[in-house]
Design an enzyme around this catalytic site. Structure first.
Site, mmCIF file in Angstrom:
data_model
loop_
_atom_site.group_PDB
_atom_site.id
_atom_site.type_symbol
_atom_site.label_atom_id
_atom_site.label_comp_id
_atom_site.label_asym_id
_atom_site.label_seq_id
_atom_site.Cartn_x
_atom_site.Cartn_y
_atom_site.Cartn_z
ATOM 1 C CD GLU A 268 -7.035 13.080 1.412
ATOM 2 O OE1 GLU A 268 -6.087 13.189 2.215
ATOM 3 O OE2 GLU A 268 -7.778 12.105 1.382
ATOM 4 C CG HIS B 132 -6.070 2.717 6.158
ATOM 5 N ND1 HIS B 132 -4.738 2.715 5.841
ATOM 6 C CD2 HIS B 132 -6.711 3.291 5.092
ATOM 7 C CE1 HIS B 132 -4.592 3.253 4.620
ATOM 8 N NE2 HIS B 132 -5.765 3.592 4.158
ATOM 9 C CG ASP C 233 -1.454 5.426 3.628
ATOM 10 O OD1 ASP C 233 -1.562 5.470 2.387
ATOM 11 O OD2 ASP C 233 -2.297 5.918 4.398
ATOM 12 C CG HIS D 189 -1.932 1.057 1.279
ATOM 13 N ND1 HIS D 189 -3.289 0.782 1.332
ATOM 14 C CD2 HIS D 189 -1.829 2.401 1.286
ATOM 15 C CE1 HIS D 189 -3.967 1.917 1.361
ATOM 16 N NE2 HIS D 189 -3.100 2.922 1.347
HETATM 17 ZN ZN ZN Z 1 -6.207 4.766 2.529
#
Ligand code: ZN
Length: 400
Positions: free
Chosen positions: A85, A239, A298, A76
């Site tokens: 964002e 997550h 991540d 990931h």
């Molecule tokens: Zn995510």
């Protein structure tokens, strides 16, 4: 550039002597012969130099009992840069090669997240090819947070079947205000596409779900396992340590046969959830099926840092180095290396169906890490080539 990366003939054979192997199963002190990009033989320490013919011109390196592990597989990572964002200026730039290799990641699976609008699968796939040219193993998920999926060929199924690096769908968002609020029908339709594509190709064929902090948590996945014939392994939530209630529900999902993925949040940022090292400690204490647990970084995702008044102080991004940091934290807690290491290596290879990765065994890819007595990663080999030696970066990305 490629001439610098390709091993020249005298270095095609390398004997890593006097290494304490965690394969991830502990094998003790051995010598490992690397031929090109593969692990060719594993000898009892000292036997390699006796058995290997002198005319083979083997490059011998003595590691004096240091720990040898498989390279980490990070399932990931936002390899094109994630974020975006909090305005266009918050788009994270593409993540450089050494961000992974220096941290011990020799295989990465790239993905798109919230921003699957200005970022495309085409761009993601091109970054996969770029990382491969630079010497690491790279793959990607198709789609992103939202339904309908962002794809190249028009469907997830044909992306997975026809585009070699694409192994499944991800990161598809549920229980998050940034998701597409997908319905049950949409989720199981996508799951069936990736499952069938996985059967056709032998690839992972799973859907890697981004879980947000929404109250419905894993309800869609639980319903899919209950009400359809799709195997539980197809549903892979990540997550899951981001909040404590979600972690509890995820532990129950393990007993249904799902594989769950923890995120190695940077130290001090796991609130209101669990640090990955705490979650791993609980999983071991509770005797959960550890082989169904994986850890990812991540990396490249956006990490806004707020002051106590909630004002944005600066933007950072997730880093692959949190994987190794999490591993060291678990060892400081007294957890055994052989119980935690599979979550970064063999367990990941298993759920992703990477048949030649995640283990130190004959015929497997020569993706290897050397760790010192503090379990710091000092040397990294990807595909038989040293990317880092004695803590010095040997191979940098094109623009690093
Ligand atoms: Zn995510």
């Amino acid at each position: 550039k490629s001439w610098a990366v390709m091993p020249t003939p005298p270095q095609m054979l390398q004997l890593l002597c006097n290494v304490n192997i965690y394969a991830p199963t502990p094998l003790g002190i051995k010598d490992v012969l690397i031929a090109g990009n593969k692990i060719a033989a594993i000898y009892d320490h000292g036997q390699g130099q006796i058995d290997i013919p002198k005319q083979w011109h083997v490059n011998i390196i003595n590691f004096e009992g240091a720990t040898l592990t498989p390279g980490f597989i990070d399932s990931h990572a936002h390899i094109t840069g994630g974020g975006g964002e909090a305005g266009f200026a918050t788009q994270v730039p593409p993540v450089g090669l050494t961000e992974f290799t220096h941290a011990g990641v020799t295989t990465v699976v790239g993905l798109l997240g919230t921003d699957d609008t200005t970022r495309s699968t085409e761009n993601l796939l091109s970054r996969v090819y770029g990382l491969r040219e630079e010497g690491m193993s790279a793959y990607c998920w198709t789609g992103g947070y939202h339904y309908p999926l962002t794809t190249i060929t028009g469907s997830a199924k044909s992306d997975i079947v026809f585009l070699e690096p694409v192994i499944g769908i991800g990161e598809f968002a549920i229980s998050d205000h940034r998701s597409s609020q997908p319905t049950f029908e949409e989720v199981i339709r996508l799951a069936s596409e990736t499952h069938v594509a996985g059967l056709i190709t032998g690839k992972a064929g799973i859907i890697h779900f981004h879980l947000g902090d929404g109250e419905k948590r894993l309800a869609l996945i639980e319903q899919a396992i209950r009400d359809t014939e799709l195997p539980a392994r197809v549903f892979n939530p990540t997550h899951v340590n981001r909040n404590k209630a979600l972690f509890e529900d995820s532990c129950k999902l393990l007993t249904q046969g799902c594989h769950i993925d923890l995120t190695a949040f940077p130290a001090g940022t796991a609130q209101p959830g669990w640090e990955a090292s705490d979650a791993i400690e609980m999983a071991i204490e509770r005797q959960l099926p550890l082989e169904q647990i994986t850890l990812s970084s991540d990396g490249g995702g956006c990490l806004p840092c707020f002051d106590p008044q909630g004002e944005l102080v600066h933007m950072d991004f997730g880093r692959a180095s949190t994987l190794g940091e999490t591993l060291v934290e678990t060892l400081h807690k007294g957890l055994p290396l052989e119980q935690v290491l599979p979550m970064l290596t063999s367990n990941v290879a298993n759920i992703l169906r990477f048949k030649n990765k995640g283990q130190i065994a004959v015929g497997f890819d020569a993706d290897l890490l050397i760790m010192n007595e503090k379990y710091e990663i000092t040397d990294v080999m990807a595909q038989g080539v040293w990317h880092k030696q004695n803590n010095q970066t040997i191979i940098k990305g094109t623009f690093e």
